[in-house]
Write an enzyme that holds these catalytic residues in place. Structure first.
Site, mmCIF file in Angstrom:
data_model
loop_
_atom_site.group_PDB
_atom_site.id
_atom_site.type_symbol
_atom_site.label_atom_id
_atom_site.label_comp_id
_atom_site.label_asym_id
_atom_site.label_seq_id
_atom_site.Cartn_x
_atom_site.Cartn_y
_atom_site.Cartn_z
ATOM 1 N N GLU A 87 -19.641 -23.081 3.300
ATOM 2 C CA GLU A 87 -20.919 -23.078 3.224
ATOM 3 C C GLU A 87 -21.455 -24.217 2.516
ATOM 4 O O GLU A 87 -21.639 -24.033 1.269
ATOM 5 C CB GLU A 87 -21.524 -21.718 3.086
ATOM 6 C CG GLU A 87 -22.910 -21.757 3.294
ATOM 7 C CD GLU A 87 -24.045 -21.148 2.113
ATOM 8 O OE1 GLU A 87 -25.227 -21.084 2.234
ATOM 9 O OE2 GLU A 87 -23.652 -20.873 0.942
ATOM 10 N N ASP A 129 -18.668 -19.036 0.102
ATOM 11 C CA ASP A 129 -20.160 -19.142 -0.198
ATOM 12 C C ASP A 129 -20.332 -20.200 -1.208
ATOM 13 O O ASP A 129 -19.863 -20.623 -1.981
ATOM 14 C CB ASP A 129 -20.618 -17.860 -0.842
ATOM 15 C CG ASP A 129 -22.051 -17.622 -1.191
ATOM 16 O OD1 ASP A 129 -22.967 -17.883 -0.173
ATOM 17 O OD2 ASP A 129 -22.249 -17.517 -2.183
HETATM 18 C C1 BGC Z 1 -26.226 -17.243 0.552
HETATM 19 C C2 BGC Z 1 -27.384 -16.591 0.045
HETATM 20 C C3 BGC Z 1 -27.163 -16.068 -1.235
HETATM 21 C C4 BGC Z 1 -26.736 -17.468 -2.302
HETATM 22 C C5 BGC Z 1 -26.267 -17.084 -3.626
HETATM 23 C C6 BGC Z 1 -26.260 -18.321 -0.086
HETATM 24 O O1 BGC Z 1 -25.065 -19.447 0.288
HETATM 25 O O2 BGC Z 1 -26.134 -17.583 2.090
HETATM 26 O O3 BGC Z 1 -27.656 -15.350 0.726
HETATM 27 O O4 BGC Z 1 -28.445 -15.798 -1.898
HETATM 28 O O5 BGC Z 1 -25.661 -17.947 -1.508
HETATM 29 O O6 BGC Z 1 -25.118 -16.219 -3.464
#
Ligand code: BGC
Length: 598
Positions: A251, A209
């Site tokens: 991501e 993430d």
């Molecule tokens: C996630 C979100 C999240 C954010 C903070 C993003 O990459 O997909 O849903 O709110 O990260 O963690």
């Protein structure tokens, strides 16, 4: 064709995967408390298997105060009690593996919840340096001012003052999500421990993430820093050293030239999401022009052989419009979110079906595109039945409502009192769960669900989609998107009419003169390609996959006629005498069935 055994054992499995994204809380509530759980999800694995997906991406399921749907983790080593316990998770993992499915979990490594014990001990006034240094602190909120604010509807600064130690801490997302300090080797060590814990248990992959924001450096926008990429390379080396056939997925909501940094030289992440492609698929469809798709893919540099893009249409977040120009964003808002309540941060909080006004052909085209372009498709739960949304719920909750299984109470998702559900089920008259649900669509073979199943099953017959090259054709008619996907001796021609009107197109297929395009669903051969332009007439919003075959292919009808010429000397029962019967059963009938359009 590859079977699931094959799939599970190859290190490049992620290239042949079809990923299904879901949050355990949304899927099926086994214990009747109103929240989906691992026992429920395990029960629904048969459904996912029948859909044809072969990898499940689970959104965060760890203990958390749930202020950001679990992206605010307070303990990386456990399961949130809402969703069951570790035994339930392990059982789910075993059952998924048993079906040849991979399991990808979240590694939220940029930040924790402010309730995490690391933050609780770091914020203490007299905390020793080794604890304090787990996060990024400052006496004044005046460092790294070139970093943008991501959740701009909710936050005004990336610094928040902690009342306990009276210093400011750094956060790229909500102010209850302090960023970890990657300059501290102890933080890196802790992340490796977390990886080991879950990898040893057998998870196959991790979505990393928010990876662009790991490090901060003055005078930069604090995104995509070389230090962050170097850390990911260390992480990859660690995974490769201790585990087999695992995958890490970045991501990184970035432009292609920055997103490819996350692949390194094939020694950082195996996969990364292609964020800029996603809004351009929506633009191309609405503008009825292939340009946005071709343009962004031509701007996308080649990636190392062992790497793969992850493609998606919708996910659990808003349809992000960060990777478009200002004009393009205005256009997207105008055509896809006229209702301002559907907008959030820099994006649109809607599901696929409502975005496309529940237009069946448009939904088909978008899914078809997703399954045709180079990369691994990621499907968002519920979109296979064209679920609606509820953007009147807060934040991004409108696209996170319970899965709609049937017309029963709570859409068959839970036996709980409807008021106890973690979020209300969709009762928008157009998408009401009494109509839009799995049970109804399973019973109707012309439903969108069955369409999705068929297309997934067909795609799995060809490796070119997951692994092949792409070559665009440039016919004069801009409303037609046509390209070739090639892998070894497989050549697939994809033709899509983006227009709401019928179109004619002339394709230059001269390098394939003598080849026969065979439409993959019907197995119908189309006219043999010649040196001159290949003319096709296309109905509105139509789409095709053709296999280009070197030889001239006879039409199935013709072959059927040949089969029907079975002759018997006496009566027809003789046809089933032992010798002929075996031939009919093992050769003639299977061949006949294979050649039928149905
Ligand atoms: C996630 C979100 C999240 C954010 C903070 C993003 O990459 O997909 O849903 O709110 O990260 O963690």
């Amino acid at each position: 064709m590859f079977d699931s055994g094959d799939f599970s054992e190859t290190p490049l499995w992620y290239k042949d995967a079809i990923i299904y994204e879901l949050h355990v809380k949304t899927f099926f509530d086994k214990n009747g408390d109103g929240i989906g759980d691992f026992k429920g999800l395990t029960e629904k694995l048969d459904y996912l298997e029948s859909l044809g997906v072969n990898a499940i991406w689970l959104l965060p399921f760890f203990p958390s105060p749930l202020k950001d749907d679990g992206y605010d983790i307070s303990d990386y080593y456990d399961i949130h009690p809402h969703y069951g316990n570790m035994r339930d998770f392990k059982n789910f993992l075993r059952e998924a593996h048993h079906r040849g499915m991979k399991v990808i979990i979240e590694l939220v490594l940029n930040h924790t919840s402010d309730q995490h014990k690391w933050f609780q001990r770091a914020r203490k006034k007299d905390a020793p340096k080794k604890w304090r240094d787990f996060y990024v602190w400052s006496d004044k909120p005046d460092n790294y001012l070139d970093a943008r604010i991501i959740f701009q509807d909710f936050e005004t600064s990336n610094w928040t003052r902690d009342p306990e130690n009276e210093k400011f801490f750094w956060h790229r997302f909500y102010s209850h999500q302090p960023d970890l300090n990657y300059d501290n080797p102890e933080v890196q060590k802790e992340i490796f421990k977390i990886i080991d814990f879950w990898m040893k248990m057998g998870v196959d992959g991790m979505r990393l993430d928010a990876v662009p924001y790991l490090f901060e450096r003055e005078g930069t926008n604090c995104e995509n820093l070389p230090e962050s990429i170097d850390f990911l390379k260390k992480l990859r080396a660690h995974v490769d050293r201790y585990y087999q056939n695992r995958m890490i997925l970045a991501e990184a909501n970035q432009w292609p030239e920055d997103a490819i940094l996350y692949f390194g030289n094939g020694d950082a992440c195996h996969m990364a999401f292609h964020f800029p492609l996603m809004p351009r698929m929506f633009m191309a469809l609405r503008m009825e022009d292939r340009f946005p798709i071709i343009d962004i893919l031509e701007q996308t540099p080649p990636i190392p052989d062992n790497c793969q893009w992850a493609l998606f249409l919708r996910n659990h977040d808003e349809l992000t419009l960060e990777m478009v120009t200002d004009e393009e964003r205005d256009y997207m808002y105008r055509v896809y979110a006229r209702d301002k309540a559907a907008r959030i941060n820099l994006g649109i909080r809607r599901r696929l079906a409502p975005l496309l006004e529940n237009h069946r052909r448009k939904m088909e085209i978008m899914k078809f595109l997703l399954l045709s372009l180079p990369g691994t498709p990621t499907l968002y739960y519920g979109d296979e039945i064209a679920m609606g949304d509820n953007h009147f719920l807060g934040d991004r909750d409108g696209v996170r409502t319970p899965m709609q299984w049937s017309a029963d109470r709570n859409a068959g998702f839970s036996r709980a009192n409807p008021q106890k559900l973690y979020l209300p089920v969709t009762i928008d008259p157009e998408y009401h769960y009494e109509t839009v649900n799995v049970e109804n669509q399973e019973q109707n073979q012309t439903s969108f669900l069955w369409w999705v199943k068929r297309v997934i099953a067909m795609r799995k017959n060809f490796k070119a989609f997951g692994r092949g090259t792409i070559e665009f054709l440039h016919p004069d008619n801009p409303k037609i998107l046509a390209f070739l996907r090639k892998y070894q001796d497989e050549i697939i021609l994809v033709v899509i009419n983006l227009s709401r009107f019928s179109q004619v197109v002339e394709l230059d297929l001269s390098p394939y003169a003598g080849y026969t395009p065979v439409e993959v669903f019907s197995k119908n051969p189309f006219p043999v390609i010649q040196e001159k332009p290949y003319i096709m007439t296309l109905g509105f919003h139509t789409y095709f996959w053709f296999v280009l075959k070197k030889e001239v292919v006879a039409s199935p009808e013709k072959k059927v006629r040949e089969i029907s010429l079975l002759k018997s000397k006496s009566d027809w029962i003789e046809l089933f005498s032992s010798q002929l019967k075996t031939k009919i059963e093992s050769m003639i009938l299977p061949q006949f069935l294979m050649e039928q359009r149905w």
